[in-house]
Scaffold this motif. Structure first.
Motif, PDB file in Angstrom:
ATOM      1  N   LYS A  66      23.306  -2.756  44.446  1.00 43.67           N
ATOM      2  CA  LYS A  66      23.499  -4.053  43.803  1.00 43.67           C
ATOM      3  C   LYS A  66      24.708  -3.950  42.877  1.00 43.67           C
ATOM      4  N   LEU A  67      25.686  -4.830  43.072  1.00 42.11           N
ATOM      5  CA  LEU A  67      26.954  -4.755  42.347  1.00 42.11           C
ATOM      6  C   LEU A  67      27.388  -6.134  41.868  1.00 42.11           C
ATOM      7  N   ARG A  68      28.373  -6.161  40.969  1.00 46.27           N
ATOM      8  CA  ARG A  68      29.068  -7.369  40.511  1.00 46.27           C
ATOM      9  C   ARG A  68      28.108  -8.462  40.031  1.00 46.27           C
ATOM     10  N   PRO A  69      27.242  -8.153  39.065  1.00 46.39           N
ATOM     11  CA  PRO A  69      26.331  -9.182  38.550  1.00 46.39           C
ATOM     12  C   PRO A  69      27.051 -10.189  37.664  1.00 46.39           C
ATOM     13  N   GLN A  70      26.497 -11.400  37.589  1.00 50.01           N
ATOM     14  CA  GLN A  70      27.068 -12.460  36.757  1.00 50.01           C
ATOM     15  C   GLN A  70      25.962 -13.419  36.339  1.00 50.01           C
ATOM     16  N   SER A  91      23.904   6.255  39.645  1.00 53.36           N
ATOM     17  CA  SER A  91      24.283   7.613  39.284  1.00 53.36           C
ATOM     18  C   SER A  91      25.739   7.852  39.638  1.00 53.36           C
ATOM     19  N   ARG A  92      26.372   8.735  38.896  1.00 49.37           N
ATOM     20  CA  ARG A  92      27.791   9.005  39.178  1.00 49.37           C
ATOM     21  C   ARG A  92      27.962   9.652  40.550  1.00 49.37           C
ATOM     22  N   GLN A  93      26.956  10.435  41.001  1.00 46.17           N
ATOM     23  CA  GLN A  93      27.039  11.013  42.339  1.00 46.17           C
ATOM     24  C   GLN A  93      27.097   9.912  43.397  1.00 46.17           C
ATOM     25  N   ASP A  94      26.378   8.833  43.165  1.00 49.88           N
ATOM     26  CA  ASP A  94      26.335   7.748  44.138  1.00 49.88           C
ATOM     27  C   ASP A  94      27.576   6.876  44.104  1.00 49.88           C
ATOM     28  N   SER A  95      28.469   7.086  43.160  1.00 50.21           N
ATOM     29  CA  SER A  95      29.747   6.370  43.201  1.00 50.21           C
ATOM     30  C   SER A  95      30.549   6.796  44.421  1.00 50.21           C
ATOM     31  N   TRP A  96      30.305   7.997  44.927  1.00 48.94           N
ATOM     32  CA  TRP A  96      30.895   8.450  46.193  1.00 48.94           C
ATOM     33  C   TRP A  96      30.194   7.790  47.373  1.00 48.94           C
ATOM     34  N   THR A  97      28.874   7.861  47.383  1.00 49.86           N
ATOM     35  CA  THR A  97      28.094   7.290  48.481  1.00 49.86           C
ATOM     36  C   THR A  97      28.338   5.798  48.613  1.00 49.86           C
ATOM     37  N   ALA A  98      28.486   5.114  47.469  1.00 54.23           N
ATOM     38  CA  ALA A  98      28.633   3.657  47.471  1.00 54.23           C
ATOM     39  C   ALA A  98      29.913   3.194  48.133  1.00 54.23           C
ATOM     40  N   ARG A  99      30.948   4.028  48.128  1.00 60.90           N
ATOM     41  CA  ARG A  99      32.212   3.625  48.753  1.00 60.90           C
ATOM     42  C   ARG A  99      32.384   4.182  50.156  1.00 60.90           C
ATOM     43  N   MET A 100      31.414   4.987  50.593  1.00 56.37           N
ATOM     44  CA  MET A 100      31.534   5.638  51.898  1.00 56.37           C
ATOM     45  C   MET A 100      30.511   5.133  52.906  1.00 56.37           C
ATOM     46  N   GLY A 101      29.942   3.944  52.655  1.00 50.00           N
ATOM     47  CA  GLY A 101      29.045   3.354  53.621  1.00 50.00           C
ATOM     48  C   GLY A 101      27.605   3.785  53.506  1.00 50.00           C
ATOM     49  N   GLY A 102      27.248   4.454  52.412  1.00 48.86           N
ATOM     50  CA  GLY A 102      25.874   4.884  52.215  1.00 48.86           C
ATOM     51  C   GLY A 102      24.998   3.780  51.655  1.00 48.86           C
ATOM     52  N   GLN A 103      23.784   4.124  51.347  1.00 52.17           N
ATOM     53  CA  GLN A 103      22.802   3.151  50.863  1.00 52.17           C
ATOM     54  C   GLN A 103      22.132   3.631  49.581  1.00 52.17           C
ATOM     55  N   PRO A 104      22.912   3.939  48.563  1.00 46.11           N
ATOM     56  CA  PRO A 104      22.299   4.357  47.298  1.00 46.11           C
ATOM     57  C   PRO A 104      21.630   3.175  46.596  1.00 46.11           C
ATOM     58  N   THR A 105      20.835   3.496  45.602  1.00 46.92           N
ATOM     59  CA  THR A 105      20.157   2.465  44.827  1.00 46.92           C
ATOM     60  C   THR A 105      20.825   2.302  43.473  1.00 46.92           C
ATOM     61  N   SER A 106      21.137   1.080  43.121  1.00 48.99           N
ATOM     62  CA  SER A 106      21.620   0.748  41.782  1.00 48.99           C
ATOM     63  C   SER A 106      20.749  -0.368  41.228  1.00 48.99           C
ATOM     64  N   GLN A 107      20.845  -0.594  39.931  1.00 51.47           N
ATOM     65  CA  GLN A 107      20.084  -1.668  39.308  1.00 51.47           C
ATOM     66  C   GLN A 107      20.990  -2.525  38.439  1.00 51.47           C
TER      67      GLN A 107
END
Length: 633
Positions: free
Chosen positions: A285-289, A248-264
């Motif tokens: 989960k980030l940077r898939p390849q 979620s776009r809201q979690d783009s803040w949490t993801a850079r501030m040490g939080g634990q959001p969920t991504s897929q």
């Protein structure tokens, strides 16, 4: 608005002429006269180092032993090269290099005062796609460099691609299709500056979509839809699918501030748009390849403590990997999936006064902790937010330094009952005024008040008591008054906002403003007060001035987003500040501990004219101040 970026080679201006961009280098050269010094804060790792390991995490080795700031590495298609970003030319100056996986054959690929980052070699090894801030307004674009001719062109420069409306308009993380005919990337184009805290915060969210384009700038097409953050696209081996992370776009803040959001992890068929989800459950989960026809590697950046997941390298088939020591970021796998290159960052505070890269021929840039202020005799006071010896907010101390900003440190105030924030000198340099208590996120719930003390830290006493939360004071040049901001509810449960002026003789208080205003500073002559306001109309932060009695309010900046942390130059003729107009430099979840990774430093005349950009880094740059007696331009 015209904005120039000053470089160590002179001033570079981008001029539109006949539909083209012409780079003009103003041959000012570097003067033989002594250079001035600008102190500035930067929120970024203090070191970033590259490592290569087997895919299971075993056999880890450091790629370099003679460099401490390398990042965003990726393998070439043939596995013979690793391309990466390095700040070897100076902290903040990002250029692209390549090296063989064994650390041999180091070669510099770009040499430009702009930020060059996030590079990927084409499948034939002849071209380099990368992100750069070249050209005004110094927003990030996808560029393609011919490695034989050394000619670079902007792939995302077409009229059907560019927005340039002052809102987010960045292009990130290019990836070549296997046949070299397409470049996939993410972008926050056509989005708005939207903040956390229901839009009231300065740490903006980032909405990202995935796009593709031909290397020559044709065929531009959007692949993903919706108000999410979809980033770091990579192609499947057959070139039919793109894999990316989605949160979620809201979690783009949490993801850079040490939080634990969920991504897929999600992939899309480029032709049909059919989606597949390759992951489920908790974890960032980030940077898939793709590292096989169906297998996907990715970074598990964070996970809940009770989930049983270990942050680090991860795979879609859930094969276990060896835990690696340190903070693993930005993994990229070799074409055969046998090796992985990644970075580890350290956030130990930088040394006070550390030299940084300067884009201004007249000034050296040096690092400082936050809210730096000089006294009349040249003593520097800082807020010890990042120094590390006393912990972080809610406990922060104050220190003084010699005029060089790096020696003779004396910690003059420390109280575990709260944070001491933003000290200001009395005109004679014998006293300091500062805020003490709880600030930022906790300001509405816990108290803070204004205090004074002697320059050596003795005789500390309060000037304000009770509610509302009071802080960020500045002493008037004539010594008779003090301006500060209030926030929250007073003792009668009446909401209070804005700036207040205290007469230090009578202790009477005058209401200057009643809006969301902060960081007030008297001009050196005492005839104007500089401050930052978050406007109720659009939630944007802008810079204002007014007379000390609260009249003649003038708005100096008008660009969307955030302009703030403004201070006067010593002569009062110019204003230094941080601004967002050049936008995000990367996908927001790629950062750590960075509330405003889009912040760069600008300077303008005291009336808001003649704006110039003074930093062009990947990082959060702010709180600039000139060392006393800077050389006049």
């Amino acid at each position: 608005m015209s904005v120039s970026l000053w470089t160590q080679k002179g001033a570079m201006k981008i001029i539109a002429a006949a539909g083209a961009l012409i780079v003009v280098l103003l041959t000012t050269g570097i003067s033989s006269a002594p250079r001035g010094v600008m102190l500035m804060n930067r929120i970024a790792p203090s070191t970033i180092e590259l490592f290569v390991a087997n895919a299971d995490g075993s056999g880890e080795r450091q790629l370099f032993t003679n460099s401490d700031f390398d990042y965003n590495a990726s393998f070439s298609t043939d596995g013979q090269w690793i391309v990466f970003t390095s700040e070897r030319a100076g902290y903040g100056q990002a250029d692209i290099f390549r090296v063989h996986p064994d650390g041999s054959g180091l070669e510099r690929l770009t040499d430009d005062p702009a930020m060059d980052d996030q590079a990927a070699l084409s499948p034939d090894g002849r071209q380099l796609a990368f992100v750069s801030t070249r050209g005004e307004p110094h927003t990030t674009n996808i560029w393609v460099l011919d490695l034989r001719t050394k000619q670079a062109r902007k792939a995302t420069g077409g009229g059907d691609v560019q927005v340039t409306n002052g809102k987010p308009d960045g292009f990130f993380r290019p990836s070549w299709s296997p046949d070299g005919q397409w470049i996939a990337f993410s972008s926050d184009r056509l989005t708005d500056w939207v903040g956390h805290e229901e839009g009231a915060g300065a740490g903006h969210w980032q909405t990202l979509s995935v796009y593709i384009i031909h290397p020559d700038g044709t065929g531009f097409r959007r692949i993903t839809q919706g108000n999410t953050s979809a980033g770091t696209p990579r192609w499947s081996r057959d070139g039919k699918r793109l894999v990316f992370y989605e949160l979620s776009r809201q979690d783009s803040w949490t993801a850079r501030m040490g939080g634990q959001p969920t991504s897929q992890i999600v992939s899309v068929d480029v032709a049909s748009g059919a989606r597949l989800e390759h992951s489920s459950g908790p974890g960032l989960k980030l940077r898939p390849q793709f590292i096989g026809d169906d297998r996907i590697g990715y970074l598990l950046k964070a996970a809940p403590a009770n989930s049983g997941l270990i942050p680090g390298l991860a795979y879609s088939d859930a094969i276990k990997v060896m835990p690696t020591r340190g903070r693993v970021r930005a993994p990229s796998w070799s074409p055969d999936g046998r090796l992985v290159v990644y970075e580890k960052s350290d956030f130990t505070p930088r040394p006070q006064g550390q030299p940084l890269y300067s884009w201004d021929a007249d000034y050296e840039y040096h690092y400082t902790d936050v809210f730096p202020r000089y006294s009349k005799d040249g003593t520097l006071v800082t807020t010890d937010l990042l120094r590390g010896e006393t912990g972080n907010n809610p406990h922060v101390s104050l220190s003084t330094w010699n005029i060089d900003g790096s020696s003779g440190r004396k910690r003059i105030f420390s109280d575990w009952g709260g944070s001491a924030m933003m000290a200001s000198w009395s005109p004679d340099g014998k006293q300091l005024v500062f805020g003490f208590g709880t600030f930022f996120g906790g300001r509405s719930q816990r108290p803070a008040h204004i205090m004074t003390m002697n320059a050596d830290g003795s005789d500390a006493k309060s000037l304000t008591t009770g509610a509302p939360n009071a802080g960020f004071p500045d002493w008037s040049p004539d010594g008779k008054s003090m301006v500060y901001r209030v926030w929250g509810y007073d003792d009668k449960r009446v909401e209070q906002r804005g700036l207040r002026l205290m007469n230090l003789g009578s202790r009477s208080i005058k209401v200057l403003t009643s809006e969301w205003d902060n960081f007030p500073f008297f001009s050196p002559a005492g005839d104007r007060i500089l401050f930052t306001r978050q406007k109720a109309s659009d939630k944007d932060f802008d810079i204002f001035t007014m007379k000390p009695d609260g009249t003649d309010v003038k708005q100096l900046t008008t660009t969307p987003g955030t302009d703030g942390h403004a201070t006067w130059t010593p002569d009062g003729k110019q204003i230094l500040y941080m601004g967002t107009r050049s936008g995000f430099k990367d996908e927001a979840p790629m950062y750590d501990n960075s509330p405003q990774p889009y912040a760069q430093i600008f300077i303008m005349n005291a009336d808001g004219t003649r704006t110039r950009q003074l930093t062009d880094s990947r990082w959060e740059d702010s709180m600039p101040i000139y060392m006393p007696q800077p050389r006049a331009r």
